[in-house]
Design a protein around this motif. Structure first.
Motif, short mmCIF file in Angstrom:
data_model
loop_
_atom_site.label_atom_id
_atom_site.label_comp_id
_atom_site.label_asym_id
_atom_site.label_seq_id
_atom_site.Cartn_x
_atom_site.Cartn_y
_atom_site.Cartn_z
N VAL A 57 0.87 -1.16 0.00
CA VAL A 57 0.00 0.00 0.00
C VAL A 57 0.92 1.22 0.00
CG1 VAL A 57 -1.76 1.30 1.24
CG2 VAL A 57 -1.82 -1.20 1.25
N LYS B 185 1.17 5.18 0.13
CA LYS B 185 0.28 6.23 0.63
C LYS B 185 1.06 7.46 1.08
CE LYS B 185 0.07 4.01 5.17
NZ LYS B 185 -0.83 3.46 6.16
N ARG B 186 0.31 8.51 1.35
CA ARG B 186 0.88 9.75 1.87
C ARG B 186 1.00 9.65 3.38
NH1 ARG B 186 1.73 13.59 -0.80
NH2 ARG B 186 0.82 15.32 -1.83
N SER B 187 2.00 10.35 3.90
CA SER B 187 2.17 10.53 5.34
C SER B 187 2.51 12.01 5.51
CB SER B 187 3.30 9.64 5.86
OG SER B 187 3.51 9.88 7.25
N PHE C 17 5.77 10.43 1.54
CA PHE C 17 5.20 9.19 1.03
C PHE C 17 5.83 8.01 1.76
CE2 PHE C 17 5.01 12.46 -2.15
CZ PHE C 17 3.70 12.38 -2.59
N PHE D 138 5.20 3.34 2.35
CA PHE D 138 4.44 2.16 1.98
C PHE D 138 4.44 1.17 3.12
CE2 PHE D 138 8.76 1.37 0.47
CZ PHE D 138 9.03 0.10 0.96
N THR E 289 7.00 10.37 -4.54
CA THR E 289 6.37 9.08 -4.85
C THR E 289 7.36 8.13 -5.52
OG1 THR E 289 4.27 10.21 -5.18
CG2 THR E 289 4.42 7.97 -6.01
N ARG F 129 -0.87 -1.20 -4.41
CA ARG F 129 -2.12 -0.45 -4.37
C ARG F 129 -1.81 1.01 -3.99
NH1 ARG F 129 -5.71 -5.33 -1.68
NH2 ARG F 129 -4.89 -6.89 -3.13
N ASP F 130 -1.97 1.89 -4.94
CA ASP F 130 -1.61 3.29 -4.78
C ASP F 130 -2.77 4.05 -4.15
OD1 ASP F 130 -0.81 5.94 -5.03
OD2 ASP F 130 0.01 5.68 -7.04
N GLU F 131 -2.56 4.52 -2.93
CA GLU F 131 -3.58 5.29 -2.22
C GLU F 131 -3.15 6.74 -2.02
OE1 GLU F 131 -4.60 3.23 1.39
OE2 GLU F 131 -5.36 1.49 0.29
N THR F 132 -2.19 7.19 -2.87
CA THR F 132 -1.73 8.56 -2.72
C THR F 132 -2.76 9.52 -3.26
OG1 THR F 132 -0.55 8.51 -4.84
CG2 THR F 132 0.71 7.97 -2.84
#
Length: 109
Positions: free
Chosen positions: A6, A8-10, A14, A16, A35, A106-109
Protein backbone atom coordinates in the motif's frame (compact mmCIF):
# COMPACT_ATOMS: atom_id res chain seq x y z
CA UNK A 1 -3.97 -15.04 -0.81
CA UNK A 2 -0.63 -13.34 -1.24
CA UNK A 3 0.36 -9.99 0.16
CA UNK A 4 0.43 -6.52 -1.36
CA UNK A 5 1.96 -3.09 -0.95
CA UNK A 6 0.00 0.00 0.00
CA UNK A 7 1.63 3.21 -1.23
CA UNK A 8 0.28 6.23 0.63
CA UNK A 9 0.88 9.75 1.87
CA UNK A 10 2.17 10.53 5.34
CA UNK A 11 1.65 14.27 5.67
CA UNK A 12 3.76 15.85 2.93
CA UNK A 13 5.79 12.65 2.48
CA UNK A 14 5.20 9.19 1.03
CA UNK A 15 5.58 5.72 2.49
CA UNK A 16 4.44 2.16 1.98
CA UNK A 17 3.34 -0.82 4.01
CA UNK A 18 3.74 -4.44 3.00
CA UNK A 19 0.67 -6.39 4.03
CA UNK A 20 0.31 -10.15 4.38
CA UNK A 21 -2.56 -11.98 2.71
CA UNK A 22 -4.66 -11.51 5.85
CA UNK A 23 -4.25 -7.70 5.64
CA UNK A 24 -1.82 -7.43 8.57
CA UNK A 25 1.02 -4.91 8.13
CA UNK A 26 4.28 -6.87 8.19
CA UNK A 27 6.74 -4.17 7.10
CA UNK A 28 6.66 -0.36 7.23
CA UNK A 29 8.90 1.80 5.08
CA UNK A 30 10.88 4.90 5.85
CA UNK A 31 9.35 8.24 4.78
CA UNK A 32 10.19 9.57 1.31
CA UNK A 33 9.92 13.06 -0.20
CA UNK A 34 8.67 11.82 -3.59
CA UNK A 35 6.37 9.08 -4.85
CA UNK A 36 9.11 7.81 -7.17
CA UNK A 37 11.44 7.33 -4.19
CA UNK A 38 8.80 5.28 -2.36
CA UNK A 39 8.31 3.19 -5.52
CA UNK A 40 12.07 2.60 -5.60
CA UNK A 41 11.81 1.48 -1.97
CA UNK A 42 9.14 -1.06 -2.93
CA UNK A 43 11.39 -2.35 -5.72
CA UNK A 44 14.22 -2.70 -3.19
CA UNK A 45 11.98 -4.74 -0.85
CA UNK A 46 10.95 -6.93 -3.79
CA UNK A 47 14.63 -7.65 -4.54
CA UNK A 48 15.96 -7.97 -1.01
CA UNK A 49 13.14 -9.57 0.99
CA UNK A 50 13.91 -13.18 -0.07
CA UNK A 51 17.51 -12.89 1.20
CA UNK A 52 17.99 -13.84 4.85
CA UNK A 53 21.24 -11.83 5.08
CA UNK A 54 19.24 -8.62 4.51
CA UNK A 55 17.39 -8.98 7.85
CA UNK A 56 18.92 -7.30 10.87
CA UNK A 57 17.40 -8.96 13.93
CA UNK A 58 17.23 -6.46 16.78
CA UNK A 59 15.87 -6.03 20.29
CA UNK A 60 14.30 -2.78 21.46
CA UNK A 61 15.36 -1.02 24.65
CA UNK A 62 12.17 -2.49 26.18
CA UNK A 63 13.39 -6.01 25.32
CA UNK A 64 11.03 -6.65 22.40
CA UNK A 65 12.35 -8.42 19.30
CA UNK A 66 11.92 -6.76 15.91
CA UNK A 67 13.74 -6.61 12.58
CA UNK A 68 14.77 -4.21 9.87
CA UNK A 69 15.18 -5.07 6.21
CA UNK A 70 18.22 -3.52 4.56
CA UNK A 71 19.19 -2.89 0.95
CA UNK A 72 22.43 -3.88 -0.78
CA UNK A 73 24.02 -0.67 0.56
CA UNK A 74 22.92 -1.59 4.13
CA UNK A 75 20.39 1.26 4.22
CA UNK A 76 17.17 0.45 6.10
CA UNK A 77 14.21 0.07 3.73
CA UNK A 78 11.63 -1.27 6.17
CA UNK A 79 10.97 -1.98 9.83
CA UNK A 80 8.73 -4.57 11.47
CA UNK A 81 6.40 -4.24 14.40
CA UNK A 82 7.58 -5.17 17.90
CA UNK A 83 7.10 -8.86 18.65
CA UNK A 84 6.41 -10.66 21.91
CA UNK A 85 9.02 -13.36 21.25
CA UNK A 86 11.98 -14.25 19.06
CA UNK A 87 9.97 -17.04 17.43
CA UNK A 88 7.23 -14.56 16.47
CA UNK A 89 9.89 -12.26 14.98
CA UNK A 90 11.22 -15.17 12.92
CA UNK A 91 7.68 -15.92 11.70
CA UNK A 92 7.39 -12.24 10.70
CA UNK A 93 10.62 -12.48 8.71
CA UNK A 94 9.35 -15.59 6.92
CA UNK A 95 6.14 -13.75 6.05
CA UNK A 96 8.09 -10.83 4.54
CA UNK A 97 10.24 -13.31 2.59
CA UNK A 98 7.08 -14.88 1.13
CA UNK A 99 5.11 -11.70 0.51
CA UNK A 100 7.84 -9.19 -0.33
CA UNK A 101 8.36 -10.20 -3.98
CA UNK A 102 4.70 -9.48 -4.87
CA UNK A 103 4.00 -7.05 -7.69
CA UNK A 104 0.58 -6.10 -6.27
CA UNK A 105 0.95 -2.39 -5.44
CA UNK A 106 -2.12 -0.45 -4.37
CA UNK A 107 -1.61 3.29 -4.78
CA UNK A 108 -3.58 5.29 -2.22
CA UNK A 109 -1.73 8.56 -2.72
Amino acid sequence: MSGWYVLKRSGEQFMFNLKAGNGEVILTSERYTATASAENGIASVQRNSPKDARYDRRTSSAGQPYFVLTAENNQVIGTSEMYSSVSNREAGIESVKRNGPTTDIRDET
